[in-house]
Write an enzyme that holds these catalytic residues in place. Structure first.
Site, short mmCIF file in Angstrom:
data_model
loop_
_atom_site.label_atom_id
_atom_site.label_comp_id
_atom_site.label_asym_id
_atom_site.label_seq_id
_atom_site.Cartn_x
_atom_site.Cartn_y
_atom_site.Cartn_z
N GLU A 49 45.25 45.67 46.23
CA GLU A 49 45.38 44.40 46.95
C GLU A 49 45.70 43.30 45.95
O GLU A 49 45.02 43.19 44.92
CB GLU A 49 44.07 44.10 47.69
N HIS B 9 29.43 41.08 44.98
CA HIS B 9 30.60 40.94 44.11
C HIS B 9 30.23 40.93 42.62
O HIS B 9 31.01 40.44 41.80
CB HIS B 9 31.36 39.65 44.41
N GLU C 150 40.98 50.30 52.13
CA GLU C 150 40.68 51.05 50.90
C GLU C 150 40.63 52.55 51.14
O GLU C 150 41.06 53.33 50.29
CB GLU C 150 39.36 50.57 50.28
N ASP D 52 32.38 46.70 43.85
CA ASP D 52 31.45 46.59 44.98
C ASP D 52 32.06 47.06 46.31
O ASP D 52 31.34 47.38 47.24
CB ASP D 52 31.00 45.14 45.15
N PHE D 53 33.39 47.06 46.40
CA PHE D 53 34.02 47.43 47.67
C PHE D 53 34.14 48.95 47.84
O PHE D 53 34.73 49.43 48.80
CB PHE D 53 35.42 46.80 47.81
#
Ligand SMILES: Cc1ncc(C[n+]2csc(CCOP(=O)(O)OP(=O)(O)O)c2C)c(N)n1
Ligand SMILES: [Mg+2]
Lengths: 82, 342, 348
Positions: B37, B137, B68, B93-94
């Site tokens: 992204e 984050h 993702e 974190d994602f």
């Protein structure tokens, strides 16, 4: 002959601020430089800009140090050309 | 830039060193491409792909939907076809939204196929706190990814290491997670500490995985760490030197494989071990390293301390974030502790 | 027909939300010029402001009651204001202060106000499943409350959103999903990441109504939301509602927006939903003085909240250790109760 490395370029059209900050130097005083090498990175209004060496030679003097402020057009450093 | 007498004149930030190695590999190998992204026009939120769109175009520097699972999974699939994708998670974190593709596909397909399938994928992700981005984050999650068998795990701390490790990661035939610390990238709006910007050769070179680097030699205490905390440990070592304590700082550079040899050798010399980590304390890197040393040579260990994030999510407000992320003073304190205890 | 009083109320919240974002921008940039250092200045961390997106928030939330649940994404302030979140404590949270909604632990992307059932998350689309869950609870308990999940147009490519649509549809849940289409997901324009022009079209795949409000118009949103929220309250199932809004600022503060054309930015600035609702009010006979006094009220509310927040103390460093659990290990019963267990192996 000493040639100035100045904070100017096309990017000036994209910014309103007149002040910037020197983020990083990629060479130290006394080191040799090729024309076009990226010498330092500056930040104006969070836009990052690379400043290239106008001539080949050695980086003779750093005028604006890292994290220091400058006005657009200022001399950031000097190159001693061969 | 000219290189005379092997002196490297030019210094790079960590992000520029990473980008240089990616560009080099992309020029050499048509099969390398980058997906993520905001990696195209933006150049990566943390400058991980600055300038690559201009040289390689949208086919090879691909912005992807915020999906993702789809694009990390697609990278797994393309890698299994023999391509060499690099896929970026903007923040580590994602990972949660694509956990299955990472933990159950990427990590395990080689094993489940009896070695008949391999996945030469590099998964890059930004890690770390220190700028108040709060619980979702700011994590490093080093332990989370080092825990599952099948993923190699790289954490550079300097520009020189970042470049050599990235070359190695892209050429590796296995999945590699390449976790770069935001605070080390040399981004204008998130100033790095002194240290990550180093001289970097223009030519390509590889740093083998599993080779920890002794960033400072010392006789009294072994501080073992990685990422941002290499620099915090070096700062601590500087001030402890004034007190007459001679600290060795070991930068792990990769968690998988782990260079236990270098750690054990150092502990044999110093007898004292301090492990410093920016991940949660329990069930993680610090415990693993202490256990590995104990396994190998319990007798060499006179004193041990762990410095890590006490088991709380990363809080937002500055006084609290500063409290939970170890700083140089916390490291100094633990070093003094091991010195006085033995 | 939307009543003039309702329009006034929406206008008041829109003014508050706009002024709020503009003031937060100023506060945030304090200490960040000329060098933008994310760690400097009075507001910690990243900051995503919603100027230009007020119409979606007020048009939907003005149908809601405190017991209705709202989840918002990383750009939450306008939705929080429209939902009636405590402005002072929200502001204190954004400034990272002890009296903030989350005692300074959550921050601007992680605001929780249980008094009005508001929550937000910094992970894209992750508010959708909990909103469906709140709707599920209402349904199970036979209550007539509803839930609303807000998300950006970039977020609708995320599994959590698409799975929630299906889940809500098959269980006929009283939930409304609201897409705020501001054309951008950070630097990625909509057309680069999807071939489906209207997000609302995706509803068809889940057998639920999909409605798009093409104008950045609070009154039009209010009318469309009446239908969607009514449907949910009457237990007729979920709706997907999409609203065209505009991103007047960068994705986050300090976004250089070098990827965005000047034309696009100027067009976003020109289509101002606040001008639109203002002219609507004029049509209803609201005069300049009246508008000016509403503007004053909104500004006063915002200034008071910011001033109050800045007076609040910073949290103690040690506060970081609290609140991981409501029932922390020290509060857990440590002794095992004694029981007489039947002798299962008595025969042996
Ligand atoms: C799972 C996940 N992926 C990526 C991000 C990073 N990120 C934060 S905001 C954003 C763009 C969101 O775009 P959109 O949904 O349109 O909302 P907008 O920012 O335009 O309001 C991205 C990619 C994230 N927070 N979570
Ligand atoms: Mg958007």
């Amino acid at each position: 002959m000493r040639v100035a490395v100045r904070a100017t370029g096309d990017w000036e059209a994209d910014v309103d601020e007149t002040e910037g900050i020197l983020v990083d130097w990629f060479a130290r005083e006394g080191r040799s430089i090729e024309e076009g090498d990226t010498l330092c990175e500056i930040q104006v209004e969070k836009v990052s800009v690379d400043i290239q060496a106008p001539v080949a030679g050695t980086l003779d003097e750093i005028v604006v140090g890292e994290d220091d402020e400058f006005e657009i057009g200022d001399t950031l450093g000097w190159i001693r050309s061969e | 830039m000219s290189e005379t007498n092997d002196v490297i004149d030019r210094e790079l930030t960590m992000s520029r060193a990473m980008v240089e190695s990616i560009a080099h590999e992309m020029r050499d190998n048509e099969e390398v491409f980058y997906m993520g992204e905001d990696v195209a026009d933006y150049g990566g939120i943390f400058d991980s792909t600055q300038g690559l769109l201009d040289e390689f175009g949208r086919d090879r520097i691909m912005d992807v939907p915020i999906s993702e699972t789809a694009y990390l999974g697609a990278a797994v699939g393309a890698a299994q076809e023999g391509m060499r994708p690099i896929a970026e998670l903007m923040f580590v974190d994602f990972f949660g939204v694509a956990m299955d593709q990472i933990y159950n596909q990427l990590a395990k397909n080689t094993y489940m196929s009896g070695g008949n399938v391999n996945v030469p994928l590099v998964l890059t992700a930004a890690v770390g706190g220190t700028y108040n981005d709060a619980a979702q984050h700011s994590q490093t999650l080093y332990g989370t990814f080092a825990h599952v068998p099948g993923l190699k795990l790289v954490v550079p701390s300097t520009a020189y290491d970042a470049k050599g490790l990235m070359h190695n990661a892209i050429r590796d035939d296995d999945p590699v997670m390449y976790l770069f610390h935001k605070r080390l990238m040399g981004i204008g709006w998130m100033p790095a500490p002194d240290g990550p910007k180093t001289p970097v050769p223009e030519t390509d070179y590889t740093i083998p995985f599993g080779s920890a680097d002794i960033k400072r030699e010392g006789a009294d205490v072994s501080v073992v760490t990685l990422g941002l905390h290499v620099h915090r440990a070096l700062a601590a070592a500087e001030s402890l030197a004034a007190e007459g304590i001679d600290v060795e700082v070991i930068d792990l550079r990769t968690l998988v494989p782990l260079d236990t040899e270098t750690i054990v050798e150092s502990v044999r010399k110093t007898g004292r071990l301090v492990v410093v980590d920016e991940d949660y304390r329990s069930f993680g890197v610090t415990g693993e390293i202490v256990a590995s040393v104990a396994d190998r040579d319990l007798g060499a260990l006179d004193a041990v301390e762990r410095v890590a994030v006490p088991d709380v999510p990363i809080p937002y407000a500055r006084p609290m974030e500063d409290e939970v992320i170890p700083d140089a003073a916390d490291i100094e304190e633990s070093v003094r502790e091991v010195v006085s205890s033995k | 027909m939307v009543s003039p009083d309702r329009i006034r109320e929406m206008y008041g919240d829109m003014l508050t939300a706009r002024h709020y974002e503009e003031r937060l921008q100023e506060e945030y940039l304090e200490g960040k010029q000329p060098a933008f250092d994310i760690s400097a200045g009075p507001i910690p961390g990243e900051l995503h402001l919603a100027a230009g997106q007020e119409a979606a928030a007020v048009g939907v939330c003005h149908h809601l009651r405190p017991e209705d649940t709202v989840t918002a994404p990383h750009r939450p302030h306008h939705v929080a204001i429209a939902k009636g979140v405590d402005l002072k404590r929200m502001t204190a949270e954004i400034f990272g202060r002890e009296s903030g909604l989350g005692k300074g632990k959550g921050g601007h992307m992680h605001l929780f106000d249980p008094d009005v059932n508001f929550a937000c998350s910094g992970i894209i689309a992750e508010g959708c499943p909990p909103a469906a869950g709140a709707a599920l609870a209402a349904k199970k308990r036979n209550e007539d409350s509803v839930a609303v999940a807000f998300l950006g147009e970039g977020a609708i490519d995320q599994g959590a959103f698409l799975e929630s649509l299906n889940f809500a549809s098959v269980h006929n849940l009283p939930v409304v999903f609201v897409i705020e289409d501001n054309d951008w997901a950070i630097s990625m324009p909509k057309e680069r990441v999807t071939d489906v022009e209207d997000g609302s079209d995706r509803a068809a795949g889940f057998d639920m109504p999909g409605v798009r409000v093409d104008q950045d118009d609070a009154v039009a949103v209010y009318e469309a939301a009446a239908e969607a929220i009514g449907r949910a309250r009457d237990r007729n199932g979920p709706t997907l509602l999409e609203v065209q809004v505009h991103r007047r600022m960068g994705h986050f503060m300090g976004d250089p927006q070098t990827y965005r054309s000047d034309d696009d930015e100027e067009a976003a600035l020109a289509r101002d939903s606040i001008d639109r609702i203002e002219s609507e009010l004029r049509d209803h006979g609201v005069d300049d003085d009246d508008l000016a006094s509403m503007r004053d009220d909104a500004e006063t509310r915002v200034e008071e909240a910011i001033a109050w927040a800045k007076e609040q103390p910073q949290p103690d460093p040690e506060d970081a250790y609290d609140d991981v659990f409501v029932n922390p290990p020290s509060g857990v019963t440590t002794e095992e109760p004694e029981f007489e267990l039947a002798e299962v192996n008595a025969d042996e």
